[in-house]
Design an enzyme around this catalytic site. Structure first.
Site, short mmCIF file in Angstrom:
data_model
loop_
_atom_site.label_atom_id
_atom_site.label_comp_id
_atom_site.label_asym_id
_atom_site.label_seq_id
_atom_site.Cartn_x
_atom_site.Cartn_y
_atom_site.Cartn_z
N ALA A 68 -4.07 14.93 -6.79
CA ALA A 68 -4.56 15.75 -7.98
C ALA A 68 -3.57 15.92 -9.15
CB ALA A 68 -4.72 17.12 -7.39
N ARG A 69 -2.38 15.78 -8.83
CA ARG A 69 -1.23 16.21 -9.82
C ARG A 69 -1.03 14.72 -10.68
NH1 ARG A 69 3.52 17.23 -5.51
NH2 ARG A 69 3.76 15.06 -4.72
N GLU A 70 -1.48 13.68 -10.43
CA GLU A 70 -1.31 12.47 -10.99
C GLU A 70 -2.18 12.07 -11.94
OE1 GLU A 70 0.40 10.99 -6.41
OE2 GLU A 70 -1.03 9.61 -7.39
N ARG A 125 -1.45 18.12 -4.46
CA ARG A 125 -1.55 16.81 -4.45
C ARG A 125 -2.77 16.50 -3.52
NH1 ARG A 125 1.86 11.96 -2.98
NH2 ARG A 125 1.03 11.21 -0.93
N ASN A 142 -4.50 9.88 1.03
CA ASN A 142 -3.62 8.44 1.33
C ASN A 142 -3.19 8.19 2.53
OD1 ASN A 142 -3.87 6.07 -0.26
ND2 ASN A 142 -1.88 6.30 -0.83
N HIS A 195 -2.01 5.28 -8.68
CA HIS A 195 -1.24 6.69 -8.60
C HIS A 195 -0.11 6.86 -9.42
CE1 HIS A 195 -2.58 7.56 -4.36
NE2 HIS A 195 -3.15 6.33 -4.54
N SER A 196 0.64 7.72 -9.61
CA SER A 196 1.67 7.94 -10.31
C SER A 196 2.84 8.86 -9.23
CB SER A 196 1.63 8.60 -11.69
OG SER A 196 1.36 9.89 -11.40
N TYR A 247 8.17 3.52 0.76
CA TYR A 247 8.41 4.22 2.07
C TYR A 247 7.26 3.70 3.19
CZ TYR A 247 5.92 7.77 -0.65
OH TYR A 247 5.20 8.41 -1.83
N GLU A 269 1.89 2.46 -9.08
CA GLU A 269 2.38 4.02 -9.24
C GLU A 269 2.93 3.39 -10.89
OE1 GLU A 269 2.69 6.65 -7.45
OE2 GLU A 269 4.21 6.35 -5.52
N1 LIG Z 1 -0.81 3.01 1.12
C1 LIG Z 1 0.60 3.42 0.76
C2 LIG Z 1 0.91 3.03 -0.62
C3 LIG Z 1 2.43 3.36 -1.01
C4 LIG Z 1 2.47 4.94 -1.27
C5 LIG Z 1 1.98 5.45 -2.50
C6 LIG Z 1 1.91 6.56 -2.74
C7 LIG Z 1 1.12 7.37 -3.98
SE1 LIG Z 1 1.42 8.95 -4.38
C8 LIG Z 1 1.66 7.77 -1.52
O1 LIG Z 1 0.26 7.79 -1.17
O2 LIG Z 1 2.58 8.43 -1.20
ZN LIG Z 2 -0.57 9.35 -5.27
ZN LIG Z 3 2.99 8.45 -6.27
#
Ligand SMILES: NCCCCC[C@@H](C[SeH])C(=O)O
Ligand SMILES: [Zn+2]
Ligand SMILES: [Zn+2]
Ligand SMILES: [Zn+2]
Length: 307
Positions: A68-70, A125, A142, A195-196, A247, A269
């Site tokens: 949401a916040r992105e 989020r 995600n 994403h961001s 990560y 990102e």
């Molecule tokens: N499928 C995971 C890709 C890497 C993390 C991406 C970030 C975006 Se805010 C996440 O979901 O924490």
């Molecule tokens: Zn994200």
């Molecule tokens: Zn992110």
């Protein structure tokens, strides 16, 4: 009332109106599809961009607004559509892309969360689903896909911002998009999820440190895409597999799409690296979108040339 602008963070109602006006203004290039509804009953909307054709063309699926916040990410998906309709016929790369392929653009995946981040909590989020047995709200979409689900880098605590959900595809938003991609997996050749923030171009895997079968090609394409991005304003990006580059995180849409057989699967990102973070000023919407267009077009052109 406020009007829609490509250089501001539009509200959901402004985006919804923009979707309708863009589709009706460009009937040969743009068509709107409602593929389902969110937990709170808002429409899940795709824009199909490409020269209309009676035969089915290979496609790219791109979504924004997972979290949401992105806010910069729905802004980018809107920008992409603007660039597509504005430069089709003049920009050779965009013209041949849209002649040969279709691009499914989902401006906002997590509509309920996006609205909530405008009305109640800017830093929200997750989705806004009600979970039985707790007063905590929402699942991290995600972490909710059926890809190493909830094994690593996700939480089974409903109050966590990385709650994986009670089951894979527990979220109606996740299930709706997964169903659409499954239904169209023979034509969808690439998946891009935006994403961001952090300025990264990531690809599978995040649910394991093992390298993807197509690791070298995915890396080469990512490096070309980020070089194109950097060439505009010097914005620096890092490319790599998710687990080692950001990560470990299981249940991601990119890993799921890749394991479904969609080879070109990427997570962006966008800006910045933390100075503003999710609160990227509206003054940076244009430069961010312009540079990201170069990366997305690079990937799309590679996909088209390797059908
Ligand atoms: N499928 C995971 C890709 C890497 C993390 C991406 C970030 C975006 Se805010 C996440 O979901 O924490
Ligand atoms: Zn994200
Ligand atoms: Zn992110
Ligand atoms: Zn600043």
């Amino acid at each position: 009332p406020r009007a829609h602008s490509y250089t501001k963070y539009n509200t959901w109602s402004e985006i919804e109106a923009w979707i309708d006006s863009t589709a009706s203004a460009n009937p040969t290039l743009v068509s709107k599809q409602v593929i389902g509804n969110t937990f709170e009953g808002r429409p899940l909307i795709l824009l199909k961009i490409g020269k209309s054709s009676t035969s089915t063309k290979p496609a790219i699926f791109m979504d924004c607004g997972f979290h949401a916040r992105e806010w910069i990410t729905p802004a980018f998906c809107q920008w992409f559509v603007k660039e597509a309709v504005e430069t089709y016929g003049s920009d050779t790369e965009m013209t041949s892309l849209l002649n040969d392929m279709d691009v499914y653009v989902m401006p906002v995946f997590n509509v309920d969360g996006y609205v909530f981040s405008h009305t109640n909590n800017r830093m929200w989020r997750k989705t806004r689903s009600k979970i039985s047995g707790t007063s905590c709200i929402g699942t991290d979409p995600n972490r909710n896909f059926d890809a190493g689900w909830c094994t690593i880098g996700a939480s089974s605590d409903p109050c966590s911002d990385t709650f994986c959900g009670k089951t894979p595809e527990s979220e109606i938003e996740t299930k709706t998009v997964a169903d659409f991609i499954r239904r169209n997996k023979s034509t969808i050749k690439a998946y891009i999820t935006v994403h961001s923030y952090s300025q990264l171009l990531l690809f599978p895997y995040s649910y394991t440190y093992n390298l993807a079968a197509h690791h070298s090609e995915l890396l080469t394409v990512a490096q070309g895409a980020t070089a194109a991005l950097t060439s505009l304003y010097g914005t620096r990006y890092t490319s790599g597999p998710g687990a080692a580059t950001i990560y470990p995180a299981a249940g991601g849409s990119d890993d799921w799409a890749y394991d479904l057989g969609i080879k070109y699967s990427y997570t962006f990102e966008l800006r910045d690296t933390g100075f503003h973070g999710f609160l990227l000023p509206e003054s940076q919407i244009k430069p961010t979108c312009e540079e990201t267009m170069l990366a997305v077009k690079y990937i799309a052109t590679h996909v088209k040339n390797n059908l």
